[in-house]
Design a protein around this motif. Structure first.
Motif, PDB file in Angstrom:
ATOM      1  N   ASP A   1      39.446  38.145  42.056  1.00 13.24           N
ATOM      2  CA  ASP A   1      39.487  39.570  41.721  1.00 13.24           C
ATOM      3  C   ASP A   1      40.948  40.006  41.694  1.00 13.24           C
ATOM      4  N   VAL A   2      41.493  40.201  40.494  1.00 18.14           N
ATOM      5  CA  VAL A   2      42.901  40.559  40.329  1.00 18.14           C
ATOM      6  C   VAL A   2      43.039  42.080  40.325  1.00 18.14           C
TER       7      VAL A   2
ATOM      8  N   SER B   1      38.864  41.674  36.695  1.00 22.11           N
ATOM      9  CA  SER B   1      39.942  42.604  37.011  1.00 22.11           C
ATOM     10  C   SER B   1      39.546  43.967  36.478  1.00 22.11           C
ATOM     11  N   ILE B   2      39.560  44.963  37.340  1.00 23.60           N
ATOM     12  CA  ILE B   2      39.137  46.311  36.967  1.00 23.60           C
ATOM     13  C   ILE B   2      40.340  47.257  37.014  1.00 23.60           C
ATOM     14  N   SER B   3      40.695  47.794  35.869  1.00 19.10           N
ATOM     15  CA  SER B   3      41.721  48.853  35.756  1.00 19.10           C
ATOM     16  C   SER B   3      43.077  48.442  36.311  1.00 19.10           C
ATOM     17  N   ALA B   4      43.491  47.192  36.063  1.00 19.08           N
ATOM     18  CA  ALA B   4      44.762  46.724  36.614  1.00 19.08           C
ATOM     19  C   ALA B   4      45.713  46.171  35.558  1.00 19.08           C
TER      20      ALA B   4
ATOM     21  N   GLN C   1      38.723  44.636  32.600  1.00 16.05           N
ATOM     22  CA  GLN C   1      38.479  46.002  32.147  1.00 16.05           C
ATOM     23  C   GLN C   1      39.821  46.718  32.215  1.00 16.05           C
ATOM     24  N   LEU C   2      40.213  47.365  31.143  1.00 17.39           N
ATOM     25  CA  LEU C   2      41.529  47.993  31.099  1.00 17.39           C
ATOM     26  C   LEU C   2      41.491  49.293  30.318  1.00 17.39           C
TER      27      LEU C   2
END
Length: 282
Positions: free
Chosen positions: A59-60, A121-124, A162-163
């Motif tokens: 999880d980044v 990766s969520i919103s990173a 996710q971005l």
């Protein structure tokens, strides 16, 4: 694309923006927790993991561990990486089940080859597109991140990001560096015609390239956004220019200035005198 007003990455570097106050606010907001859980669920769905089999995931930009909570609920083991110590402190206070690591995405992922069965990766990811220091080069930092991530994933696995892209140039910068690092895949857009529900997911394949999943809400739309990565044809402008020096042309100079702007450098504004050839001095 998302509006550039009130974007957190324009306010301060992530390790400064997500201080103790912001970290607690982020983790106690019920609406934020709901959105984070929904996007994590969608990211895991796009990973296409084997059913009923626990996997080891990365999880980044894990933050306070909200997305990690969903991974644990699904029976997976995970390691979270984040640059904000304040967010990781909140994750420790919440006693998340995953292992936590302080790290800058732009410095690369410090894991052995083939360690993980997948990555979310969520919103990173959009944070890497900004130059927070004079030494930062967004293309280099993105390539360093993607190349080390590619190595740490098992062959045939996926990485889902996710971005919130600021513009099409930022999307192209990200996807180009991912492809340079060896990934296949492209962009999946959920609900492309909705201003509020629209979500971007970069779906990357490590090693074995599969078919790109369809975005949600595209079945009923006649104007569905393409799922495939779109490459720029700017470099093709200089092919076939025999006997001409492309590097002295106006197009080449304008492109170079735009490239430097995307890297976060200070560039003079374009005028009618840009690239105009000066008369020789006598």
């Amino acid at each position: 694309m998302t509006s550039n007003c009130r974007r957190p990455e324009h306010t301060a570097p992530p390790d400064l923006f997500y201080n103790e106050v912001e970290a607690k606010k982020y983790s106690q907001n019920s609406r934020m927790i709901e959105i984070q859980t929904q996007m994590s669920e969608r990211a895991v769905e796009l990973l296409n993991l084997p059913e009923g089999q626990p996997c080891f995931l990365l999880d980044v930009g894990c933050g306070s561990g909200l997305s990690g909570d969903f991974l644990s609920e699904e029976g997976h083991y995970w390691v979270g990486v984040d640059i904000s110590t304040a967010m990781l402190d909140v994750a420790l206070d919440r006693e998340v089940e995953g292992d936590l690591l302080v790290g800058d995405m732009g410095h690369g992922m410090p894991f052995r080859p083939g360690t993980f069965d997948g990555c979310i990766s969520i919103s990173a990811l959009q944070w890497l597109c900004n130059a927070d220091k004079r030494s930062h080069s967004p293309p280099k930092r993105l390539y360093t991140f993607f190349s080390t991530l590619y190595s740490s994933l098992s062959r045939g696995s996926r990485a889902i990001f996710q971005l919130y892209p600021e513009n099409s140039e930022q999307l192209e910068l990200i996807t180009t560096q991912a492809m340079r690092a060896g990934f296949g895949g492209g962009m999946v857009v959920d609900y492309p015609n909705s201003s509020k529900a629209k979500k971007f997911f970069l779906c990357l394949f490590a090693g074995v390239t599969g078919s790109l999943p369809k975005g949600l809400g595209t079945e009923t739309s006649d104007r569905a956004v393409s799922n495939q990565v779109q490459y720029s044809g700017q470099r093709c402008r200089f092919k076939g220019m025999k006997g001409k020096s492309a590097k002295k042309g106006r197009d080449w100079i304008l492109e170079k200035k735009e490239r430097r702007r995307r890297q976060g450098r200070e560039v003079r504004a374009d005028t009618k005198y840009t690239a105009r050839q000066r008369k020789p001095n006598f």
